[in-house]
Structure formats: C-alpha cells, structure tokens
Design an enzyme around this catalytic site. Structure first.
Site, short mmCIF file in Angstrom:
data_model
loop_
_atom_site.label_atom_id
_atom_site.label_comp_id
_atom_site.label_asym_id
_atom_site.label_seq_id
_atom_site.Cartn_x
_atom_site.Cartn_y
_atom_site.Cartn_z
N HIS A 201 0.83 -1.21 0.00
CA HIS A 201 0.00 0.00 0.00
C HIS A 201 0.85 1.24 0.00
O HIS A 201 0.44 2.31 0.43
CB HIS A 201 -0.96 0.00 1.19
CG HIS A 201 -1.57 -1.34 1.42
ND1 HIS A 201 -1.04 -2.24 2.29
CD2 HIS A 201 -2.61 -1.95 0.83
CE1 HIS A 201 -1.73 -3.37 2.24
NE2 HIS A 201 -2.68 -3.22 1.36
S1 FES Z 1 2.05 -0.57 3.08
FE1 FES Z 1 0.44 -1.89 3.64
S2 FES Z 1 1.54 -3.64 4.24
FE2 FES Z 1 3.11 -2.28 3.77
#
Ligand code: FES
Ligand code: HEM
Lengths: 186, 418
Positions: free
Chosen positions: A151
């Site tokens: 993410h």
């Molecule tokens: S940014 Fe969501 S798990 Fe690493």
C-alpha cells in the site's frame, strides 16, 4: 411464577439469581479453553534464538534470515545511508520512537538508537511492514531505504517510516553481536 | 414458510407424515402455492441463481476435501494433485474457484436489485439485514477459501487481511497472534481457516432459510413496489416462478461454463500458482475481484483523523462500508419503494452503481497517485449516497404517481407502467 407477585423478593428469587450467576461464571470459565486453544502453542512459543554469520555481508549489502517465521533484514549500510538517516530531525519523523527491543520503551528514533553502539553501520530489523505485514523491498522508495509495494509505505535508510500508511518504524528485534561477525537474534 | 398452504395430503404415506411432521405442507405453502406478485422481472431470478451456486459450492467443496490436505507443507501440492491426478479433479476445482466468483456476481446483482426496487423498506427490513449478514459470511468464507491452496496470494492476502486487526488499539497485537496461532500466518492459521471454511457455508445455508422465511412473511416485493391487493395481483410460485427461475439458472450456467471451460484462471491471479513464501511478498497484492471495492476503501484513508491513525481509519472505513448496509432501511426516508417512480433517486442509484464499479477498478491499481485521489473521491461518494442523498432525497423528491395495484400497472392503467 407466582412468587414474583409478592412485592418482597423471596428466598426463591434469590436462589434463581444466584444459580444463574454461578452458571454464567461457569460458562465463561468453560469458554476460555476454547478461546485460548487458538493462541500460539508450546511448539510455536519454544522459539530458539538464531545465530547468523554476517562476515560475507559487504558494505551496501543485505541478507534476509528467518526468525519466528518472520524475515529479519540484516544490512551493512553505506556511509551515505547513515549520513542521510542521521541528518533527519526527529521532529520530522511520523513515528518518533526507536521501536528497538534492546532499548527502553520511550527511546527516540535517532539513527543511533535504531542501530547498536559500536556497530552503527549495521541495521538489524524485522522485515515486516508495520502497516499490514508485507515484506518491503530493499533499496527502494523515495528515501532510498525500503518500499512496501502493498500500500505504498516508504521507509528510510534507518528503517523508519517516512511516508505512507504504515504507522510505525520497522521493529528492531532483541539481538547482539556475540563477536565481530556473528549476530545472535532473539 | 408461512401459513399459505392449502395442501391436502393425497396418499396414506403423506397423510401419516403430515400428522406427525407437517413438512410437506410447509414446502407446499412456501414453494408451490405461495402467492407471488405476477410482475416479477428477471432481476428477481438472482436469488434463486445464488442459491443454485451455493449448492454447487457445497457439492464441489465436499468433493475437494476428499483430496485436499490442509498442511502448509502439503496444501499446494495437494491442489496440484487435484488438478493433475484426480479424475475430473480439474473440473471440481475450476467449478469451485469460479463458483465463488459466480456466487458474488449473482449476489451483487441481487443486492442492487434490492436497492433499485426498495426491497429493504418496511416490512422487509429483517430480510434485508439477514441478506447483508449473508454477504458478510460469504466474504469470510471466500477469503478463507482463497487461503487454502497456499500459493503466494493465499499467504499474503491472509497476512494483509488478518493484520487489519492489529489496528485495534491496545489489544490489536493479541488479536492477530490469536488469529494466527503464531507470530505470522502459518500452518496453524491454514488449519483453522480450513475448519471454518468447511463450517461457514452450512451456516450460510441456515441463514438463507431465515432470509426466505423473513420475506415470505411479508411476501415478495415487486417492480411496482406496491403490495398485492387481490388475487389478481399474484400467481402461485409453482409453476410460474419455479420455471422462470430454472430458465434463468440454465442461462446463468452458460456464463458459468464459459469461465470454467474457456477462462478458468481469468478471475484468479497467476501468483497463486507460486507456492507460498513467507520471505517474499509479491510486487502487487490484490484480493479477488469481488472484494476490490472494499479493498479500495481500505486504502482511501491515507491521513490521520484526529486521534484515529490512518491505519485504523482505513479499517473503520472498510468495515463501515459493509456495516452501513445494515441500517439502509432507516437511512432511506422515502415511502415509495420502486425507483421506477423516483426519477431523482434513479439517477443517484446509477451514480452509486458507477461508484462501486470505479472503486472496484481502482482497488486493483497500485497505491499511487492519481489512483489514491480518485479512490478518496469515490469513497466520499459511496458514503454520501447513504448518509446524505438517501435521507434528504426522501424529503424533497416528488415521486411520480404510483399505480394503485400491480394489476393496474401490468394492464397499463397508470400512465407510468413499470
Ligand atoms: S504498506 Fe500496507 S503492508 Fe506495507
Ligand atoms: C459459500 C460457499 C463457498 C465459497 C464462496 C467458497 C470459496 C472458495 C474459494 C474462493 C476457494 C479458493 C479456490 C482456488 O483458488 O483454488 C476455495 C477453496 C476450497 N474450498 Fe471452498 N467455498 C465455499 C464452500 C466450500 C465448502 C462447503 C467446502 C467443503 C465442504 C469447501 C472446500 C474447499 C476446499 C477443500 C478448497 C481448497 C481447494 C482449492 O483451492 O480448490 N468450500 N473455496
């Protein structure tokens, strides 16, 4: 239940309530084994510590080892990486705690507190993104440290979160250098 | 499942049973004589279609368990064994893996049908709430099923989703450790997911019964949205709707078969044919297509909201996206059920539909700009539909004239035939 027609609570009311209460406690106590069976079992808790020979890790290289079923990154950082990490004011960091299991809880997230004294070039940390647990990619991201593709969390060269949804710096596990070339984790 | 039965047992055996357990009259009253609005269109067949797919999942699932091994060292190989060695194993697995997609496809249409025609409104709130519960149970079941083949997406999907609970203040870490049975997703996790993946579909079956019971008390809604007023408005369920549903199921099977036989892996992810590796995360983790809109909403909250850190905020938003469906009957203030008579609502309904499609598409994109900004935009639209549009619209919109009865609408007596 005629006995409840009387205004005064009767002996029978008391017995009903007491029985119910004991029953509820019993049911609660019985529920616990059924909940607790899901927690880590004895074999999972018996986590031996691991010894890692890092003599082959040159400046600018990393290795990944397994500890408690999780990846641990061991990196010998370059001068430039250490300098970049040291320059950042603590106040600019989203997470200002060291998250280093070898230090006091409140220790600040200075570069020195992320590494270990005398071994400032070495970074040893659990390679698990503090957002939702992916394994970040090394030498990547906007801060030249780690980038989590899941993410989009960016970590700097000291493994501190700088940008993205992850709330905390990557965790530094309990470890020590037992000799110049051997790290003991756990 | 209501007292509509005019059933008279004909033979001695049926009479004997009827006096002891009146199940024949129950079935007769619920699925044979049951008075059903005569104007139901094909959107009403998706409940029956969803039930059909549930049965397919149960049968293929039980068959798969005969060959599958729930162990982190053996699971991946056992699925390959199903694919290569077991007689027709490939068919069973492709039916099951594509069946999950078909199930969600049918249920999504079923849910949008309910929203368009206002089927959640008084007196069908309980049927609607049970439906949302069913959807939630399906999400859980499908998520755990996807973990079973123990490929890269299985492992990392499970890691990301179970880690959502670590956002819970104070006890978050204790919860994730408890869910995993260890310090990361591993063999204990696979075992318990397998146990629950076997159990939940039967729970779903039970809730489906309650769901049917609930809407049989009030009777079906219909495209006009006015309740039947006389015998002229209804027809018996059998043969009118048994055959209509059956026809729709057969057509649906063509779509299902097309995926199973021609595009069996199209809806899946290639990375799940790589055995699970706890040391390496795939470059791009995506859930199955039917969870993408919710995955997008999870990623919409990239900033802290007061004392709520962004990670917890994302989890709350995602949970809220499903939870808000539970209270939909009370958020919509309009008394008119069918969107056919609510021109403004109809516009917003399609906007909402478009919003969910866009969220689904964006959910499959990497966590970068401009996707994040678009996700945030559509997440606002998603919640605004429930929290602003529906409450306000019922108060200010002037609906078109609703026909007096289903019969009038069908015969075109009202100018606004459905
Ligand atoms: S940014 Fe969501 S798990 Fe690493
Ligand atoms: C609500 C109904 C169900 C849904 C939505 C569902 C969904 C899924 C999904 C998405 C998978 C992963 C498929 C893959 O990628 O390979 C799966 C696998 C599996 N499911 Fe189910 N399932 C359901 C019911 C059942 C039932 C009732 C059983 C057993 C009684 C079962 C047993 C299995 C097994 C053994 C696997 C692993 C084999 C495989 O991956 O193909 N499922 N399920």
């Amino acid at each position: 239940m005629e006995h409840t027609d009387t205004a005064e609570p009767s002996r029978r009311d008391f017995l009903y309530i007491a029985t119910g209460a004991v029953g509820a406690v019993g049911a609660g106590a019985l529920a616990w084994p059924f909940i607790h069976q899901m927690n880590p079992d004895a074999s999972a808790l018996a986590l031996a510590s691991i010894e890692v020979d890092v003599s082959a890790v040159e400046v600018g290289q990393s290795i990944t080892v397994t500890w408690r079923g999780k990846p641990v990154f061991i990196r010998q950082r370059t001068e430039k990486e250490i300098a970049e990490a040291t320059e950042v004011p603590i106040a600019d960091l989203p997470d200002q705690f060291a998250r280093n299991a070898n230090l006091e809880d409140g220790a600040d997230a200075s570069d020195a507190n992320r590494a270990t004294t005398g071994k400032e070039a070495w970074l040893v940390m659990v390679g698990v993104c503090t957002h939702l647990g992916c394994v970040p990619l090394g030498e990547a991201g906007e801060y030249g440290g780690w980038f989590c593709p899941c993410h989009g969390s960016h970590y700097d060269t000291a493994g501190r979160i700088r940008k993205g949804p992850a709330p905390e710096n990557m965790l530094v596990p309990p470890y020590k250098f037992s000799s110049d070339d051997v790290v003991v984790i756990g | 499942m209501a007292g509509h039965s005019t059933y008279e047992p004909q033979n001695a055996g049926a009479k004997w049973l009827e006096r002891r357990l009146p199940v024949l009259s129950l079935v007769h009253g619920s699925f044979v004589a049951f008075p059903t609005p005569k104007n139901l269109n094909y959107w009403w067949t998706f409940g029956g279609i969803a039930f059909f797919v549930l049965v397919v999942q149960l049968i293929t699932g039980i068959v798969l368990v005969m060959h599958y091994t729930p162990n982190d060292a053996l699971a991946f190989a056992s699925v390959e064994h199903i694919m290569r060695d077991v007689n027709y194993g490939w068919l069973m697995r492709y039916l099951h893996s594509n069946g999950a997609s078909m199930f969600f496809f049918a249920v999504y249409i079923h849910i949008f049908r309910g929203m368009y025609y206002g089927s959640y409104k008084e007196p069908r709130e309980i049927a609607w709430i049970l439906g949302v519960l069913l959807f939630f149970l399906m999400v859980l079941t499908a998520f755990m099923g996807y973990v079973l083949p123990w490929g890269q997406m299985s492992l990392w999907g499970a890691t990301v989703i179970t880690n959502l609970f670590s956002a819970v203040p104070v006890v978050g870490e204790a919860i994730t450790t408890w869910l995993w049975g260890g310090f990361a997703v591993g063999n204990p996790t696979l075992n318990r997911f397998f146990s629950l993946h076997y159990l939940l579909p039967f729970v779903i079956l039970g809730v489906v019964m309650l769901h049917i019971w609930a809407f049989h008390v009030a009777g079906n809604n219909n495209p006009v949205g006015v309740d039947p007023k006389s015998d002229k408005d209804t027809v018996p369920f059998h043969p009118y709707y048994t055959l209509k549903d059956l026809f729709a199921i057969v057509v649906f099977m063509i779509l299902f078969s097309w995926f199973v036989f021609y595009l069996p892996n199209y809806l899946g992810h290639a990375d799940n044919y790589i055995p699970a590796n706890p040391m390496v995360t795939p470059a791009h983790i995506v859930p199955e297509w039917f969870l993408l809109p919710f995955y997008a909403i999870l990623r919409a909250i990239t900033f802290d909201i007061g004392p709520i850190p962004s990670k917890l905020g994302g989890v709350i938003a995602m949970g809220g996206a499903i939870a808000i469906l539970f209270v939909l009957p009370w958020l919509d203030t309009s008394k008119v059920r069918s969107a056919n008579y609510r021109p403004v609502y109809r516009f917003f309904f399609w906007l909402f539909f478009f919003t969910t499609i866009m969220l689904g598409w964006l959910g499959s994109k990497p966590a970068e700009q401009p996707y994040i900004a678009w996700i945030q935009f559509f997440t606002v639209l998603y919640f605004a539909h429930f929290l602003i549009v529906l409450p306000v619209l019922g108060l200010i919109e002037t609906p078109r004239k609703v026909p007096d009865s289903i019969n009038d609408a069908v015969l075109g007596k009202s100018s606004d035939a459905a």
